[in-house]
Write a protein that holds these residues in place. Structure first.
Motif, PDB file in Angstrom:
ATOM      1  N   VAL A 152       0.875  -1.174   0.000  1.00  0.00           N
ATOM      2  CA  VAL A 152       0.000   0.000   0.000  1.00  0.00           C
ATOM      3  C   VAL A 152       0.911   1.223   0.000  1.00  0.00           C
ATOM      4  O   VAL A 152       1.453   1.614   1.040  1.00  0.00           O
ATOM      5  N   PRO A 153       1.153   1.820  -1.170  1.00  0.00           N
ATOM      6  CA  PRO A 153       2.159   2.880  -1.265  1.00  0.00           C
ATOM      7  C   PRO A 153       1.809   4.082  -0.403  1.00  0.00           C
ATOM      8  O   PRO A 153       0.671   4.525  -0.358  1.00  0.00           O
ATOM      9  N   THR A 154       2.826   4.600   0.274  1.00  0.00           N
ATOM     10  CA  THR A 154       2.644   5.750   1.156  1.00  0.00           C
ATOM     11  C   THR A 154       3.138   7.040   0.532  1.00  0.00           C
ATOM     12  O   THR A 154       3.030   8.105   1.150  1.00  0.00           O
ATOM     13  N   SER A 155       3.671   6.930  -0.672  1.00  0.00           N
ATOM     14  CA  SER A 155       4.153   8.126  -1.364  1.00  0.00           C
ATOM     15  C   SER A 155       4.198   7.830  -2.857  1.00  0.00           C
ATOM     16  O   SER A 155       4.196   6.660  -3.277  1.00  0.00           O
ATOM     17  N   PRO A 156       4.242   8.878  -3.695  1.00  0.00           N
ATOM     18  CA  PRO A 156       4.375   8.652  -5.143  1.00  0.00           C
ATOM     19  C   PRO A 156       5.622   7.855  -5.497  1.00  0.00           C
ATOM     20  O   PRO A 156       5.605   7.054  -6.430  1.00  0.00           O
ATOM     21  N   GLU A 157       6.710   8.048  -4.738  1.00  0.00           N
ATOM     22  CA  GLU A 157       7.942   7.325  -5.015  1.00  0.00           C
ATOM     23  C   GLU A 157       7.765   5.817  -4.801  1.00  0.00           C
ATOM     24  O   GLU A 157       8.229   4.998  -5.613  1.00  0.00           O
ATOM     25  N   VAL A 158       7.093   5.457  -3.711  1.00  0.00           N
ATOM     26  CA  VAL A 158       6.842   4.046  -3.435  1.00  0.00           C
ATOM     27  C   VAL A 158       5.912   3.453  -4.494  1.00  0.00           C
ATOM     28  O   VAL A 158       6.105   2.314  -4.952  1.00  0.00           O
ATOM     29  N   GLU A 159       4.925   4.220  -4.904  1.00  0.00           N
ATOM     30  CA  GLU A 159       4.012   3.735  -5.947  1.00  0.00           C
ATOM     31  C   GLU A 159       4.758   3.488  -7.243  1.00  0.00           C
ATOM     32  O   GLU A 159       4.554   2.455  -7.908  1.00  0.00           O
ATOM     33  N   ARG A 160       5.646   4.407  -7.629  1.00  0.00           N
ATOM     34  CA  ARG A 160       6.421   4.220  -8.854  1.00  0.00           C
ATOM     35  C   ARG A 160       7.330   2.997  -8.743  1.00  0.00           C
ATOM     36  O   ARG A 160       7.494   2.240  -9.712  1.00  0.00           O
ATOM     37  N   ALA A 161       7.903   2.785  -7.564  1.00  0.00           N
ATOM     38  CA  ALA A 161       8.755   1.606  -7.365  1.00  0.00           C
ATOM     39  C   ALA A 161       7.949   0.321  -7.499  1.00  0.00           C
ATOM     40  O   ALA A 161       8.408  -0.661  -8.108  1.00  0.00           O
ATOM     41  N   ASN A 162       6.743   0.316  -6.955  1.00  0.00           N
ATOM     42  CA  ASN A 162       5.883  -0.861  -7.074  1.00  0.00           C
ATOM     43  C   ASN A 162       5.516  -1.133  -8.523  1.00  0.00           C
ATOM     44  O   ASN A 162       5.541  -2.285  -8.985  1.00  0.00           O
ATOM     45  N   LEU A 163       5.156  -0.087  -9.249  1.00  0.00           N
ATOM     46  CA  LEU A 163       4.774  -0.257 -10.654  1.00  0.00           C
ATOM     47  C   LEU A 163       5.950  -0.765 -11.480  1.00  0.00           C
ATOM     48  O   LEU A 163       5.788  -1.649 -12.332  1.00  0.00           O
ATOM     49  N   ALA A 164       7.142  -0.238 -11.222  1.00  0.00           N
ATOM     50  CA  ALA A 164       8.324  -0.703 -11.949  1.00  0.00           C
ATOM     51  C   ALA A 164       8.610  -2.164 -11.635  1.00  0.00           C
ATOM     52  O   ALA A 164       8.990  -2.953 -12.515  1.00  0.00           O
ATOM     53  N   ARG A 165       8.397  -2.545 -10.382  1.00  0.00           N
ATOM     54  CA  ARG A 165       8.632  -3.926  -9.959  1.00  0.00           C
ATOM     55  C   ARG A 165       7.643  -4.877 -10.638  1.00  0.00           C
ATOM     56  O   ARG A 165       8.020  -5.967 -11.077  1.00  0.00           O
ATOM     57  N   VAL A 166       6.386  -4.466 -10.717  1.00  0.00           N
ATOM     58  CA  VAL A 166       5.368  -5.288 -11.378  1.00  0.00           C
ATOM     59  C   VAL A 166       5.676  -5.426 -12.862  1.00  0.00           C
ATOM     60  O   VAL A 166       5.566  -6.522 -13.433  1.00  0.00           O
ATOM     61  N   ARG A 167       6.076  -4.332 -13.503  1.00  0.00           N
ATOM     62  CA  ARG A 167       6.398  -4.394 -14.930  1.00  0.00           C
ATOM     63  C   ARG A 167       7.592  -5.314 -15.168  1.00  0.00           C
ATOM     64  O   ARG A 167       7.619  -6.072 -16.142  1.00  0.00           O
ATOM     65  N   SER A 168       8.573  -5.255 -14.272  1.00  0.00           N
ATOM     66  CA  SER A 168       9.736  -6.115 -14.404  1.00  0.00           C
ATOM     67  C   SER A 168       9.358  -7.589 -14.280  1.00  0.00           C
ATOM     68  O   SER A 168       9.853  -8.440 -15.033  1.00  0.00           O
ATOM     69  N   PHE A 169       8.461  -7.879 -13.323  1.00  0.00           N
ATOM     70  CA  PHE A 169       8.012  -9.259 -13.133  1.00  0.00           C
ATOM     71  C   PHE A 169       7.260  -9.752 -14.368  1.00  0.00           C
ATOM     72  O   PHE A 169       7.488 -10.867 -14.853  1.00  0.00           O
ATOM     73  N   ALA A 170       6.363  -8.920 -14.898  1.00  0.00           N
ATOM     74  CA  ALA A 170       5.592  -9.308 -16.083  1.00  0.00           C
ATOM     75  C   ALA A 170       6.505  -9.529 -17.280  1.00  0.00           C
ATOM     76  O   ALA A 170       6.315 -10.479 -18.060  1.00  0.00           O
ATOM     77  N   ALA A 171       7.510  -8.664 -17.437  1.00  0.00           N
ATOM     78  CA  ALA A 171       8.444  -8.820 -18.552  1.00  0.00           C
ATOM     79  C   ALA A 171       9.236 -10.117 -18.416  1.00  0.00           C
ATOM     80  O   ALA A 171       9.480 -10.817 -19.406  1.00  0.00           O
ATOM     81  N   ALA A 172       9.643 -10.453 -17.192  1.00  0.00           N
ATOM     82  CA  ALA A 172      10.377 -11.703 -16.967  1.00  0.00           C
ATOM     83  C   ALA A 172       9.512 -12.907 -17.319  1.00  0.00           C
ATOM     84  O   ALA A 172       9.991 -13.879 -17.911  1.00  0.00           O
ATOM     85  N   CYS A 173       8.228 -12.865 -16.952  1.00  0.00           N
ATOM     86  CA  CYS A 173       7.317 -13.951 -17.318  1.00  0.00           C
ATOM     87  C   CYS A 173       7.193 -14.083 -18.826  1.00  0.00           C
ATOM     88  O   CYS A 173       7.196 -15.189 -19.371  1.00  0.00           O
ATOM     89  N   GLY A 174       7.077 -12.935 -19.489  1.00  0.00           N
ATOM     90  CA  GLY A 174       6.952 -12.959 -20.943  1.00  0.00           C
ATOM     91  C   GLY A 174       8.169 -13.535 -21.627  1.00  0.00           C
ATOM     92  O   GLY A 174       8.050 -14.273 -22.613  1.00  0.00           O
ATOM     93  N   ARG A 175       9.335 -13.227 -21.106  1.00  0.00           N
ATOM     94  CA  ARG A 175      10.564 -13.769 -21.705  1.00  0.00           C
ATOM     95  C   ARG A 175      10.690 -15.270 -21.472  1.00  0.00           C
ATOM     96  O   ARG A 175      11.115 -16.015 -22.357  1.00  0.00           O
ATOM     97  N   ALA A 176      10.333 -15.711 -20.272  1.00  0.00           N
ATOM     98  CA  ALA A 176      10.566 -17.117 -19.910  1.00  0.00           C
ATOM     99  C   ALA A 176       9.451 -18.052 -20.368  1.00  0.00           C
ATOM    100  O   ALA A 176       9.705 -19.226 -20.651  1.00  0.00           O
ATOM    101  N   TYR A 177       8.226 -17.535 -20.436  1.00  0.00           N
ATOM    102  CA  TYR A 177       7.076 -18.438 -20.634  1.00  0.00           C
ATOM    103  C   TYR A 177       6.096 -17.923 -21.680  1.00  0.00           C
ATOM    104  O   TYR A 177       4.883 -18.077 -21.536  1.00  0.00           O
ATOM    105  N   ALA A 178       6.607 -17.358 -22.738  1.00  0.00           N
ATOM    106  CA  ALA A 178       5.731 -16.804 -23.769  1.00  0.00           C
ATOM    107  C   ALA A 178       4.805 -17.867 -24.357  1.00  0.00           C
ATOM    108  O   ALA A 178       3.668 -17.565 -24.756  1.00  0.00           O
TER     109      ALA A 178
END
Length: 249
Positions: A152-178
Motif C-alpha cells: 500500500v504505497p505511502t508516497s508517489p515514489e513508493v508507488e512508482r517503485a511498485n509499478l516498476a517492480r510489477v512491470r519487471s516481473f511481467a516482462a520476466a514472465c513474458g521472456r521465460a514463458y511466452a
C-alpha cells in the motif's frame, strides 16, 4: 489455515445433505470432453499433519481447444474415503490465484466432521503452472523474497517503485514463458477440473473452494452444470470487480 466453525459446519451440512446443482441451459465446450486422461496412480505421500495423503498426477491438454496437442501435468493429492457410503470426489482449491492445493485436501478432510469426510475422496490439486504441476512458472525467483516494497504505497515514489517492480516481473514472465502464458487462466484451470473428474471416473464432481477458488467453482458450474453434485464456496470474490481490492475493503 484457519476458518470459522460456522463455515465448516455449513460446508458439512451441504456435503452431507442432498443439495444438488440446478440444471442450466448452457452446455460445456465439447472440445474439452474429447480428451481422456488416464486414471491416476496413487502413492503414499503423507505428512506429519496429514498422514493419510496420497499423491498422483494427471495429464491435461495445454490448449483445451486442441486436445491432441501439447500436454502438461497436474499434481494431485487425495485423502481417500473410508466409509461404506461413498459420495464421490470432493475437489478443493485454496484460491490465490495460483495457490497450491495439495495439502488442502488433508486440511479439509481433517476439518470436516469425520462422518462427512469419510464419505468422500477429498482431492487437492496444484493448478496449471503452479507448484508441483509441470511446467511450473517461476518468473523471477527473488520476487517474493525480502525486502519488498510496501504493497500500500505511502508516497508517489513508493508507488512508482511498485509499478516498476510489477512491470519487471511481467516482462520476466513474458521472456521465460511466452508459450505458456496464454493458457494460464481461469478457463484452462476449470477445464482441467473436468479432466480430473473424468480421470477419477466420476459422473459428477463436488467442489469446495476458498477466495479465488470460489470463482473457479462458479465458472465450473457455469460451463459444466450437469457435472456438479455439490458446491461449497467460502469467501466469495466478486468477478465484476478487482477482487483483491474488494477484499481490502
Amino acid at each position: 489455515m484457519r476458518r470459522s466453525a460456522a463455515v465448516l459446519c455449513g460446508a458439512a451440512v451441504v456435503l452431507a445433505g442432498s443439495l444438488t446443482a440446478a440444471p442450466a441451459q448452457a452446455g460445456a465446450p465439447r472440445a474439452a470432453e474429447t480428451f481422456h486422461a488416464a486414471r491416476p496412480v496413487w502413492k503414499e505421500c503423507g505428512t506429519d499433519d496429514y498422514p493419510a495423503l496420497q499423491c498422483a498426477s494427471v495429464e491435461v491438454p495445454l490448449d483445451h481447444t486442441e486436445p491432441a496437442g501439447r500436454r502438461i501435468t497436474l499434481a494431485l493429492s487425495r485423502v481417500p474415503h473410508t466409509a461404506q457410503r461413498y459420495q464421490g470426489p470432493l475437489l478443493v482449491n485454496p484460491g490465490g490465484p495460483g495457490g497450491s492445493g495439495l495439502t488442502l485436501a488433508g486440511f479439509v478432510a481433517a476439518a470436516l466432521p469425520k462422518e462427512v469426510a469419510a464419505q468422500y475422496d477429498v482431492i487437492g490439486f496444484d493448478p496449471r503452472g503452479v507448484g508441483a504441476s509441470e511446467p511450473a512458472l517461476d518468473c523471477a525467483p527473488d520476487h517474493f523474497g525480502p525486502v519488498r516494497p510496501d504493497p500500500v504505497p505511502t508516497s508517489p515514489e513508493v508507488e512508482r517503485a511498485n509499478l516498476a517492480r510489477v512491470r519487471s516481473f511481467a516482462a520476466a514472465c513474458g521472456r521465460a514463458y511466452a508459450d505458456l502464458l496464454p493458457y494460464i487462466d481461469t478457463g484452462g484451470t476449470v477445464r482441467d477440473m473436468d479432466v480430473i473428474r473424468r480421470a477419477l471416473g466420476a459422473e459428477k464432481l463436488s467442489y469446495f473452494g476458498y477466495s479465488y477458488g470460489t470463482y473457479l467453482g462458479a465458472v465450473y458450474a457455469k460451463l459444466f452444470p450437469q457435472r456438479v453434485r455439490r458446491l461449497v464456496l467460502d469467501s466469495v470474490v466478486d468477478p465484476t470487480e478487482v477482487w483483491y481490492d474488494a477484499n481490502l475493503n
